[in-house]
Design a protein around this motif. Structure first.
Motif, PDB file in Angstrom:
ATOM      1  N   ALA A 211     -40.199   6.035  25.253  1.00 48.72           N
ATOM      2  CA  ALA A 211     -40.936   4.909  24.055  1.00 48.72           C
ATOM      3  C   ALA A 211     -41.767   5.998  23.116  1.00 48.72           C
ATOM      4  O   ALA A 211     -41.813   5.612  22.155  1.00 48.72           O
ATOM      5  CB  ALA A 211     -41.727   3.894  25.168  1.00 48.72           C
ATOM      6  N   LYS A 212     -42.524   6.917  23.753  1.00 49.25           N
ATOM      7  CA  LYS A 212     -42.905   7.827  22.799  1.00 49.25           C
ATOM      8  C   LYS A 212     -42.152   8.375  21.719  1.00 49.25           C
ATOM      9  O   LYS A 212     -42.430   8.506  20.583  1.00 49.25           O
ATOM     10  CB  LYS A 212     -43.923   8.724  23.484  1.00 49.25           C
ATOM     11  N   VAL A 213     -40.845   8.850  22.247  1.00 46.02           N
ATOM     12  CA  VAL A 213     -40.136   9.811  21.439  1.00 46.02           C
ATOM     13  C   VAL A 213     -39.656   8.694  20.224  1.00 46.02           C
ATOM     14  O   VAL A 213     -39.543   9.038  18.998  1.00 46.02           O
ATOM     15  CB  VAL A 213     -39.012  10.385  22.254  1.00 46.02           C
ATOM     16  N   LEU A 214     -39.266   7.384  20.798  1.00 44.41           N
ATOM     17  CA  LEU A 214     -38.440   6.568  19.829  1.00 44.41           C
ATOM     18  C   LEU A 214     -39.238   6.207  18.796  1.00 44.41           C
ATOM     19  O   LEU A 214     -39.090   5.847  17.765  1.00 44.41           O
ATOM     20  CB  LEU A 214     -37.814   5.535  20.878  1.00 44.41           C
ATOM     21  N   ALA A 215     -40.781   5.803  19.342  1.00 46.49           N
ATOM     22  CA  ALA A 215     -41.491   5.447  18.398  1.00 46.49           C
ATOM     23  C   ALA A 215     -41.962   6.579  17.320  1.00 46.49           C
ATOM     24  O   ALA A 215     -42.163   6.065  16.005  1.00 46.49           O
ATOM     25  CB  ALA A 215     -42.936   5.070  19.070  1.00 46.49           C
ATOM     26  N   GLU A 216     -41.821   7.650  17.584  1.00 44.35           N
ATOM     27  CA  GLU A 216     -42.127   9.014  16.618  1.00 44.35           C
ATOM     28  C   GLU A 216     -40.926   8.884  15.794  1.00 44.35           C
ATOM     29  O   GLU A 216     -41.032   9.106  14.720  1.00 44.35           O
ATOM     30  CB  GLU A 216     -42.533  10.173  17.415  1.00 44.35           C
TER      31      GLU A 216
ATOM     32  N   ILE B 162     -41.077   8.939  11.774  1.00 44.20           N
ATOM     33  CA  ILE B 162     -40.388   9.891  10.896  1.00 44.20           C
ATOM     34  C   ILE B 162     -39.606   9.378   9.821  1.00 44.20           C
ATOM     35  O   ILE B 162     -39.591   9.455   8.612  1.00 44.20           O
ATOM     36  CB  ILE B 162     -39.769  10.831  11.671  1.00 44.20           C
ATOM     37  N   ALA B 163     -38.757   7.966  10.291  1.00 42.82           N
ATOM     38  CA  ALA B 163     -37.682   7.627   9.474  1.00 42.82           C
ATOM     39  C   ALA B 163     -38.515   6.633   8.317  1.00 42.82           C
ATOM     40  O   ALA B 163     -37.987   6.829   7.387  1.00 42.82           O
ATOM     41  CB  ALA B 163     -36.830   6.641  10.219  1.00 42.82           C
ATOM     42  N   LEU B 164     -39.633   6.160   8.795  1.00 46.07           N
ATOM     43  CA  LEU B 164     -40.214   5.329   7.951  1.00 46.07           C
ATOM     44  C   LEU B 164     -41.023   6.090   6.614  1.00 46.07           C
ATOM     45  O   LEU B 164     -40.887   5.850   5.619  1.00 46.07           O
ATOM     46  CB  LEU B 164     -41.433   4.550   8.590  1.00 46.07           C
ATOM     47  N   ALA B 165     -41.536   7.294   7.250  1.00 44.44           N
ATOM     48  CA  ALA B 165     -42.183   8.352   6.231  1.00 44.44           C
ATOM     49  C   ALA B 165     -41.036   8.834   5.471  1.00 44.44           C
ATOM     50  O   ALA B 165     -41.653   9.182   4.045  1.00 44.44           O
ATOM     51  CB  ALA B 165     -42.953   9.111   7.263  1.00 44.44           C
TER      52      ALA B 165
ATOM     53  N   ASN C 295     -23.869  16.599  17.398  1.00 41.10           N
ATOM     54  CA  ASN C 295     -23.587  14.915  17.008  1.00 41.10           C
ATOM     55  C   ASN C 295     -24.714  14.171  17.487  1.00 41.10           C
ATOM     56  O   ASN C 295     -24.675  13.287  18.359  1.00 41.10           O
ATOM     57  CB  ASN C 295     -22.510  14.583  17.979  1.00 41.10           C
ATOM     58  N   LEU C 296     -25.954  14.736  17.141  1.00 42.92           N
ATOM     59  CA  LEU C 296     -27.177  13.966  17.569  1.00 42.92           C
ATOM     60  C   LEU C 296     -28.128  13.585  16.161  1.00 42.92           C
ATOM     61  O   LEU C 296     -27.455  14.064  14.970  1.00 42.92           O
ATOM     62  CB  LEU C 296     -27.984  14.824  18.234  1.00 42.92           C
ATOM     63  N   ASP C 297     -28.718  12.381  16.320  1.00 44.02           N
ATOM     64  CA  ASP C 297     -29.653  12.200  15.016  1.00 44.02           C
ATOM     65  C   ASP C 297     -30.709  13.069  14.874  1.00 44.02           C
ATOM     66  O   ASP C 297     -31.372  13.362  15.769  1.00 44.02           O
ATOM     67  CB  ASP C 297     -30.070  10.875  15.388  1.00 44.02           C
ATOM     68  N   PRO C 298     -30.660  13.829  13.902  1.00 42.28           N
ATOM     69  CA  PRO C 298     -31.959  14.834  13.551  1.00 42.28           C
ATOM     70  C   PRO C 298     -33.175  14.118  13.807  1.00 42.28           C
ATOM     71  O   PRO C 298     -33.977  15.142  14.169  1.00 42.28           O
ATOM     72  CB  PRO C 298     -31.460  15.358  11.972  1.00 42.28           C
TER      73      PRO C 298
ATOM     74  N   LEU D 258     -36.216  15.963  16.016  1.00 43.37           N
ATOM     75  CA  LEU D 258     -37.808  16.113  15.322  1.00 43.37           C
ATOM     76  C   LEU D 258     -38.798  15.482  16.100  1.00 43.37           C
ATOM     77  O   LEU D 258     -39.799  15.916  16.327  1.00 43.37           O
ATOM     78  CB  LEU D 258     -37.689  15.681  14.002  1.00 43.37           C
ATOM     79  N   ALA D 259     -38.530  14.211  16.624  1.00 42.66           N
ATOM     80  CA  ALA D 259     -39.388  13.455  17.514  1.00 42.66           C
ATOM     81  C   ALA D 259     -39.676  14.180  18.880  1.00 42.66           C
ATOM     82  O   ALA D 259     -40.820  14.006  19.205  1.00 42.66           O
ATOM     83  CB  ALA D 259     -38.978  11.955  17.641  1.00 42.66           C
ATOM     84  N   VAL D 260     -38.536  14.429  19.505  1.00 45.90           N
ATOM     85  CA  VAL D 260     -38.537  15.369  20.806  1.00 45.90           C
ATOM     86  C   VAL D 260     -39.575  16.466  20.580  1.00 45.90           C
ATOM     87  O   VAL D 260     -40.303  16.636  21.546  1.00 45.90           O
ATOM     88  CB  VAL D 260     -37.362  15.561  21.219  1.00 45.90           C
ATOM     89  N   ILE D 261     -39.439  17.122  19.474  1.00 44.21           N
ATOM     90  CA  ILE D 261     -40.228  18.589  19.226  1.00 44.21           C
ATOM     91  C   ILE D 261     -41.601  17.944  19.145  1.00 44.21           C
ATOM     92  O   ILE D 261     -42.656  18.604  19.713  1.00 44.21           O
ATOM     93  CB  ILE D 261     -39.799  19.003  18.110  1.00 44.21           C
ATOM     94  N   ALA D 262     -41.848  16.856  18.481  1.00 44.51           N
ATOM     95  CA  ALA D 262     -43.204  16.301  18.052  1.00 44.51           C
ATOM     96  C   ALA D 262     -43.957  16.017  19.369  1.00 44.51           C
ATOM     97  O   ALA D 262     -45.064  16.215  19.765  1.00 44.51           O
ATOM     98  CB  ALA D 262     -43.047  15.048  17.312  1.00 44.51           C
ATOM     99  N   ILE D 263     -43.123  15.310  20.271  1.00 47.81           N
ATOM    100  CA  ILE D 263     -43.767  14.748  21.483  1.00 47.81           C
ATOM    101  C   ILE D 263     -43.861  15.999  22.543  1.00 47.81           C
ATOM    102  O   ILE D 263     -45.202  16.001  23.154  1.00 47.81           O
ATOM    103  CB  ILE D 263     -42.913  13.731  22.287  1.00 47.81           C
ATOM    104  N   GLU D 264     -42.995  16.971  22.497  1.00 49.20           N
ATOM    105  CA  GLU D 264     -42.940  17.829  23.546  1.00 49.20           C
ATOM    106  C   GLU D 264     -43.954  18.951  23.178  1.00 49.20           C
ATOM    107  O   GLU D 264     -44.944  19.417  24.157  1.00 49.20           O
ATOM    108  CB  GLU D 264     -41.513  18.558  23.639  1.00 49.20           C
ATOM    109  N   SER D 265     -44.263  19.346  22.254  1.00 49.96           N
ATOM    110  CA  SER D 265     -44.904  20.531  21.519  1.00 49.96           C
ATOM    111  C   SER D 265     -45.724  20.367  20.277  1.00 49.96           C
ATOM    112  O   SER D 265     -46.467  21.230  20.132  1.00 49.96           O
ATOM    113  CB  SER D 265     -44.037  21.842  21.563  1.00 49.96           C
ATOM    114  N   ARG D 266     -45.717  19.419  19.615  1.00 49.71           N
ATOM    115  CA  ARG D 266     -46.286  19.199  18.338  1.00 49.71           C
ATOM    116  C   ARG D 266     -46.156  20.261  17.499  1.00 49.71           C
ATOM    117  O   ARG D 266     -47.042  20.784  17.079  1.00 49.71           O
ATOM    118  CB  ARG D 266     -47.901  19.020  18.856  1.00 49.71           C
TER     119      ARG D 266
END
Length: 283
Positions: A264-269, A273-276, A169-172, A176-184
């Motif tokens: 802030a970094k995660v939410l910005a990413e 992602i949503a915009l792209a 029950n999470l926003d996918p 994806l944003a957490v993965i991006a910030i954590e490990s690219r």
């Protein structure tokens, strides 16, 4: 005689100067090695573990094997021969089962043969439940281009994340944003404090969450297992703290409201992602 002593003294002084120069060089080299060898040793150790995991026939839950499996028929035949298996599990079309059933089983299994099935499905069919093909292609293109990963791998990871997100029950797009910030999107990433994999899970802290995987905490380096465990931790953090923002602070290990800008970094990413992709941001 005094002249000979002076000459000898000069020679000894020159020898001492040369020794001092070489001693200084030796000290400098030693200092350089002290400050650089530890990070190099850590990187070599990570590569060593990755290679061991790749070459171990008893456990094929590895993205490198998965990439081989998702290739052409010759590569698949070579891997099947290497692993001593008759053939890869059939695709949905061959088995007559629905895509969601097959893919959910792949995610729940957590092994690389199943990740390979997701890769092959990504190459041959594409498609993620809950979003349009256009959105999936846009999301895949964004991740592949920005994080320099293969498009097929991006597709398989997106499929995995959307299934796990529904389960947790999470926003996918948050995952994806957490993965991006954590490990690219580097499945073998490891921090100086021991956080591992795509979502940088602290295996020594969350060892109990890996009991469902046959390889234990080494499964943190496997894409499906890492996403499952990392998402479960994120879900627990959000539930305990009461909001996504506070949950992200909990996830990164902040004990107070100040998370150093991580949330802030995660939410910005997530917004990027949503915009792209054109996929609305969920809550």
């Amino acid at each position: 005689m005094p002249h000979a002593l002076r000459v000898l003294g000069y020679r000894i002084a020159e020898l001492l100067n040369v020794c001092a120069v070489y001693l200084g060089i030796a000290v400098l080299v030693t200092l350089v090695m002290v400050f650089t060898l530890a990070p190099l040793r850590t990187q070599v150790q990570q590569i060593h573990y990755a290679l061991l995991n790749t070459l171990r026939p008893a456990s094929v839950d590895n993205v490198l094997y998965a990439m081989l499996v998702s290739g052409d028929d010759d590569n698949r035949a070579m891997l099947e021969s290497l692993l001593g298996i008759a053939a890869l599990p059939p695709t949905d079309t061959e088995s007559g089962e629905g895509e969601q059933t097959d893919t959910t089983a792949a995610v729940a299994g957590g092994d690389a043969i199943n990740f390979a099935r997701l890769l092959r499905k990504s190459i041959e069919e594409g498609g993620v439940e809950g979003i349009t093909p256009e959105q999936e292609r846009a999301l895949r293109s964004y991740l592949a281009r920005k994080y320099r990963i293969a498009s097929s791998v991006a597709g398989a990871l997106i499929s995995t994340v959307f299934i796990v997100a529904k389960e947790m029950n999470l926003d996918p797009q948050l995952i994806l944003a957490v993965i991006a910030i954590e490990s690219r999107y580097n499945p073998y990433a490891e921090s100086h404090v021991g956080a591992q994999g795509l979502m940088q899970v602290m295996t020594r802290v969350h060892k109990d969450k890996f009991t469902e995987f046959s390889d234990g905490t080494i499964a943190a380096l496997h894409p499906i297992a890492n996403i499952r465990v990392g998402s479960r931790i994120l879900r627990d953090c959000i539930d305990r703290r009461g909001s996504i923002e506070r949950g992200l602070a909990c996830y990164v290990g902040a004990t107070g409201p100040n998370d150093g800008g991580y949330g802030a970094k995660v939410l910005a990413e997530r917004r990027r992602i949503a915009l792209a992709s054109g996929i609305p941001v969920g809550r």
